[in-house]
Design a protein around this motif. Structure first.
Motif, PDB file in Angstrom:
ATOM      1  N   LEU A 536      -2.617  84.037 -63.012  1.00  0.00           N
ATOM      2  CA  LEU A 536      -1.458  83.671 -63.830  1.00  0.00           C
ATOM      3  C   LEU A 536      -0.296  84.556 -63.413  1.00  0.00           C
ATOM      4  N   GLY A 537       0.775  83.934 -62.918  1.00  0.00           N
ATOM      5  CA  GLY A 537       1.966  84.681 -62.563  1.00  0.00           C
ATOM      6  C   GLY A 537       2.923  84.717 -63.732  1.00  0.00           C
ATOM      7  N   ILE A 538       3.322  85.913 -64.128  1.00  0.00           N
ATOM      8  CA  ILE A 538       4.285  86.083 -65.209  1.00  0.00           C
ATOM      9  C   ILE A 538       5.585  86.612 -64.615  1.00  0.00           C
ATOM     10  N   VAL A 539       6.674  85.923 -64.899  1.00  0.00           N
ATOM     11  CA  VAL A 539       7.992  86.348 -64.418  1.00  0.00           C
ATOM     12  C   VAL A 539       8.693  87.075 -65.574  1.00  0.00           C
ATOM     13  N   PRO A 540       8.851  88.401 -65.480  1.00  0.00           N
ATOM     14  CA  PRO A 540       9.474  89.125 -66.599  1.00  0.00           C
ATOM     15  C   PRO A 540      10.974  88.892 -66.663  1.00  0.00           C
ATOM     16  N   GLU A 541      11.518  89.072 -67.838  1.00  0.00           N
ATOM     17  CA  GLU A 541      12.966  88.949 -67.990  1.00  0.00           C
ATOM     18  C   GLU A 541      13.649  90.069 -67.207  1.00  0.00           C
ATOM     19  N   GLY A 542      14.704  89.695 -66.483  1.00  0.00           N
ATOM     20  CA  GLY A 542      15.465  90.683 -65.744  1.00  0.00           C
ATOM     21  C   GLY A 542      14.904  91.000 -64.375  1.00  0.00           C
ATOM     22  N   ALA A 544      13.050  89.089 -60.581  1.00  0.00           N
ATOM     23  CA  ALA A 544      12.666  87.887 -59.837  1.00  0.00           C
ATOM     24  C   ALA A 544      11.297  88.044 -59.193  1.00  0.00           C
ATOM     25  N   VAL A 545      10.641  89.173 -59.428  1.00  0.00           N
ATOM     26  CA  VAL A 545       9.338  89.437 -58.816  1.00  0.00           C
ATOM     27  C   VAL A 545       8.251  89.238 -59.860  1.00  0.00           C
ATOM     28  N   PRO A 546       7.371  88.251 -59.695  1.00  0.00           N
ATOM     29  CA  PRO A 546       6.337  87.997 -60.693  1.00  0.00           C
ATOM     30  C   PRO A 546       5.192  89.000 -60.590  1.00  0.00           C
ATOM     31  N   ARG A 547       4.446  89.130 -61.658  1.00  0.00           N
ATOM     32  CA  ARG A 547       3.238  89.951 -61.698  1.00  0.00           C
ATOM     33  C   ARG A 547       2.059  89.031 -61.914  1.00  0.00           C
ATOM     34  N   LEU A 548       0.987  89.201 -61.143  1.00  0.00           N
ATOM     35  CA  LEU A 548      -0.166  88.307 -61.195  1.00  0.00           C
ATOM     36  C   LEU A 548      -1.297  88.936 -62.002  1.00  0.00           C
ATOM     37  N   TYR A 549      -1.919  88.110 -62.853  1.00  0.00           N
ATOM     38  CA  TYR A 549      -3.043  88.539 -63.674  1.00  0.00           C
ATOM     39  C   TYR A 549      -4.200  87.564 -63.479  1.00  0.00           C
ATOM     40  N   SER A 550      -5.415  88.098 -63.355  1.00  0.00           N
ATOM     41  CA  SER A 550      -6.593  87.250 -63.206  1.00  0.00           C
ATOM     42  C   SER A 550      -6.911  86.563 -64.529  1.00  0.00           C
ATOM     43  N   LEU A 551      -7.172  85.273 -64.468  1.00  0.00           N
ATOM     44  CA  LEU A 551      -7.433  84.492 -65.673  1.00  0.00           C
ATOM     45  C   LEU A 551      -8.849  84.729 -66.194  1.00  0.00           C
ATOM     46  N   ALA A 552      -8.939  84.888 -67.500  1.00  0.00           N
ATOM     47  CA  ALA A 552     -10.231  85.068 -68.156  1.00  0.00           C
ATOM     48  C   ALA A 552     -10.703  83.774 -68.802  1.00  0.00           C
ATOM     49  N   LEU A 571       7.440  96.878 -66.322  1.00  0.00           N
ATOM     50  CA  LEU A 571       8.331  95.872 -66.907  1.00  0.00           C
ATOM     51  C   LEU A 571       7.536  94.703 -67.477  1.00  0.00           C
ATOM     52  N   THR A 572       6.665  94.125 -66.643  1.00  0.00           N
ATOM     53  CA  THR A 572       5.927  92.929 -67.069  1.00  0.00           C
ATOM     54  C   THR A 572       4.907  93.269 -68.145  1.00  0.00           C
ATOM     55  N   ALA A 585       6.425  83.479 -73.023  1.00  0.00           N
ATOM     56  CA  ALA A 585       6.656  84.096 -71.709  1.00  0.00           C
ATOM     57  C   ALA A 585       6.719  82.968 -70.689  1.00  0.00           C
ATOM     58  N   GLN A 586       7.311  83.259 -69.538  1.00  0.00           N
ATOM     59  CA  GLN A 586       7.412  82.279 -68.462  1.00  0.00           C
ATOM     60  C   GLN A 586       6.320  82.555 -67.425  1.00  0.00           C
TER      61      GLN A 586
END
Length: 735
Positions: A536-542, A544-552, A571-572, A585-586
């Motif tokens: 799951l890629g989460i794009v934090p506010e402010g 343009a670089v997403p953070r990836l999390y493994s789905l459970a 940030l994320t 969240a986006q």
């Protein structure tokens, strides 16, 4: 080259193959239905007996035919009125109309010529050739993907459309190749490209001139079983010089109507037998079971067409439209791209624009299209390559290393290789580095030193661009704005917080599944199809670089779940762990097929620490088949950061989790997950002997300790973690 051939043949000719395959599948039913309805003659029945019975019912009999299905039909004149019927061989009487089935006739014309006459026949022949090439190239691609012929039936991982496409192809390829080859032969005969040398039977010089001999007394007809008959044509009435024409499975001959003797005979030629066999193999006429088999195989073509498009679409969408791309033969700068998810293409487009602005002629292409002979004016090569999984080639670079190794001479124009990856992963830019090493070993001149881009950093890319500009003697500023994947709004349903007492704040966050259209569900787009272990890629506010999390969780669970560790200054993670139910969240979905548990029955050994237990919990939750699962979970203090504590207890009671070992690092006797592994060494070796797969998720230091422990545990068995990795029995998701 093979992938390009397979892809574009399939895409361009999808509609044609769709029509011919479906019409062919429908036609395959008729021989079977005809065979089931046909009244088969008694094995002792002769052509003479059959002809006598039919003539008794129809005195003006002119012709009797036996179809490959065994169905017998007759044609006659009753006065001036023609007649025809399907005949019961036991009585010689009519049982059904002999008129062709209009639907069958229409389907036949559609299948053979698209209702367009000779022009349509040529188009259909081209489609048959395309089908054969698709079958051959598909076999090559499947063998490459699976690692050899011996893995032809191996279980696949990855998105549903890709798995379905390959699975159907593996089953249907033989039937489709046979249909295509026989269709090509029949087309070649139709257009007289191939001519069958049929031996001619000369008309006898003399006949008896007698008439009136009863059919039942004709010795030549009595010698032929009715089951071998193909056609018996009667002599013209009141013409004593005319004869019976007899055709059987063996050949043809003439029979004297006055004496019943055979006046001449000619066996079928080898070419005729071959042609008839090919006709049977293609149509199923005379082999109804084979026809049904080929019809079922043909039904796979529409599914292959649809799944092929679904496999191709994501890459097409993610690949930017390159404007001003110079022809390969005229460009002085060749940019080759190796990308899996599409982001590297965005960097290539930025590089190409900057080079063109600096007066360069640039050709951008996937690494799969690498053909040195095409680049006649090339003065430099630039390779931008991502890495897939544990150092593997990404989708648009498959086969590049093998092609490079087979080159007798490499280009004289110098090369620069730039790798893209995430430095937190052990295989950071491993494929790009392998390309650079292979090029150096082959003697390919270097334009500049190998370099890397970490986490799609625009700053790293701009720095590399300035170095490239110096090597080229031009001013080069690479200003790249990453194209973010299309995101969806995710609404938080619930959260559970852990770890505050041990200064390791973590949260299990569960989001609602976004609504999806029917097409998105069929195509497996967005969040309609995913499995635990996907990202799951989460794009934090402010940012343009997403953070990836493994789905459970998987899509069948009905929610999206991740485990987040709040980092100081992160940030994320800071934004996510401050979300309250109802807030959003986006996010976007990214497949991670290399870290799926699969659906076989072999045991699973799951090893994780901290938030690394997230995807492992998802595997256990989805263990509907109750395969043996052993979980080794490292945590700090059970009362604070025992993630999924209640769920793990329930899963054990339900039989989804066979064994749980926890390692507490801040207890009375501190222990890490690798220590728990050593304590359970007999359990691990027993599971490994049963074909178990090991899956590790967590930090790099933990993964390194796990690998060391397993090396010691497996030593008596003669195995190592590296050996298990080669067989896809040891996989890691490390951050």
């Amino acid at each position: 080259m093979m992938r390009i051939l397979h892809r574009w043949l399939g895409l361009v000719l999808a509609v044609l193959l769709f029509v011919t395959a479906l019409s062919g599948a429908a036609l395959s039913l008729f021989p079977a239905l005809e065979s089931a309805r046909s009244l088969q003659p008694d094995v002792t029945l002769t052509v003479a007996d059959l002809a006598a019975r039919v003539q008794a019912a129809h005195p003006g009999l002119e012709q009797i035919k036996r179809a490959p299905s065994g169905q017998i039909s007759a044609w006659w004149f009753d006065g001036d009125q023609p007649g025809s019927a399907v005949i019961d061989p036991a009585t010689g009487r009519d049982v059904a109309s002999a008129d062709p089935n209009p639907l069958r006739r229409w389907l036949t014309n559609l299948h053979r010529s698209l209702l367009l006459g000779d022009t349509g026949r040529m188009i259909v022949a081209a489609g048959a050739l395309a089908m054969l090439l698709l079958a051959i190239s598909g076999v090559v691609l499947v063998v490459r993907r699976l690692g050899g012929w011996r893995h032809w039936l191996a279980r696949l991982r990855g998105p549903l459309a890709g798995r379905l496409h390959t699975d159907i192809a593996r089953v249907a390829v033989l039937g489709l190749a046979l249909s295509a080859m026989t269709a090509l032969w029949m087309s070649a005969e139709t257009f007289e490209i191939v001519t069958i040398d049929a031996a001619s039977l000369e008309t006898p010089a003399t006949v008896s001139g007698q008439t009136g001999l009863a059919l039942a007394e004709m010795q030549a007809l009595r010698a032929v079983p009715a089951a071998e008959l193909r056609e018996l044509s009667f002599p013209a009435p009141d013409d004593p010089q005319d004869m019976f024409t007899l055709r059987t499975d063996r050949g043809m001959g003439y029979v004297d109507q006055g004496t019943g003797t055979l006046l001449g005979w000619q066996d079928l030629s080898l070419g005729q037998r071959a042609s008839e066999t090919i006709y049977m193999l293609h149509t199923g006429q005379g082999a109804a079971v084979l026809g049904l088999f080929l019809g079922v195989m043909a039904l796979g073509v529409p599914v292959l067409a649809v799944t092929g498009v679904l496999v191709w679409l994501p890459g097409w969408r993610n690949r930017p439209q390159l404007t001003g791309n110079a022809p390969a033969a005229q460009a002085d700068t060749i940019v080759l791209v190796g990308s899996e998810g599409g982001s590297t293409w965005g960097f290539a487009a930025t590089l190409a624009r900057a080079l063109r602005d600096a007066g360069q002629s640039v050709h951008v292409a996937p690494m799969t299209a690498f053909q040195p002979a095409r680049y006649r004016r090339a003065r430099r090569f630039l390779i931008l390559a991502a890495t897939y999984g544990e150092g593997d080639a990404p989708a648009s670079a498959k086969g590049f290393l093998a092609r490079l190794q087979t080159l007798e001479t490499v280009p004289t124009a110098p090369l620069a290789v730039l790798g893209f990856g995430d430095r937190s992963f052990p295989a950071f830019c491993a494929f790009a580095r392998a390309v650079d090493n292979a090029a150096r070993n082959k003697g390919w001149p270097a334009l500049m030193a190998f370099d890397t881009i970490d986490r799609q950093s625009p700053q790293d890319f701009a720095r590399w661009g300035r170095i490239l500009g110096q090597a080229l003697g031009i001013e080069l500023e690479l200003v790249h704005q990453p194209d973010l994947p299309a995101t969806q709004t995710l609404t938080l349903l619930e959260r559970h917080d852990y770890g505050a007492a041990v200064q390791a704040p973590m949260s299990i966050l569960r989001f609602a599944l976004p609504k999806a259209s029917l097409w998105q569900r069929l195509a497996g787009q967005r969040f309609t199809q995913f499995e635990p272990g996907d990202l799951l890629g989460i794009v934090p506010e402010g940012s343009a670089v997403p953070r990836l999390y493994s789905l459970a969780s998987g899509s069948r669970d009905g929610f999206i779940e991740i485990v987040v560790h709040r980092h100081v200054g992160g940030l994320t993670s800071g934004q996510l762990t401050q979300l309250e139910p109802g807030q959003t969240a986006q996010g976007f979905l990214r497949r991670h097929p290399g870290f799926h548990a699969g659906r076989d029955r072999t045991p699973l050994i799951l090893i994780g620490a901290g938030t690394g237990v997230g995807p492992l919990a998802g595997f256990i939750r989805n263990n509907k088949s109750h395969r043996p699962v052993h979980l080794f979970f490292g945590l700090r203090q059970p009362d604070s950061d025992f993630l999924y504590r209640n769920e793990l207890s329930d899963w054990q009671a339900d039989g989804k989790l066979a064994h749980l070992s926890i390692a507490v690092s801040r207890g009375e006797r501190p222990q890490y997950v690798q220590d728990a592994l050593r304590q359970q060494a007999p359990r691990i070796t027993a599971a490994i002997s049963q074909g178990a797969r090991i899956m590790v998720c967590g930090g790099r230091d933990m993964a390194r300790g796990v690998a060391d422990a397993l090396t010691d545990i497996l030593k008596p068995t003669g195995l190592t973690p590296a050996m298990l990795k080669v067989g896809d029995r040891y996989v890691e998701d490390i951050y």
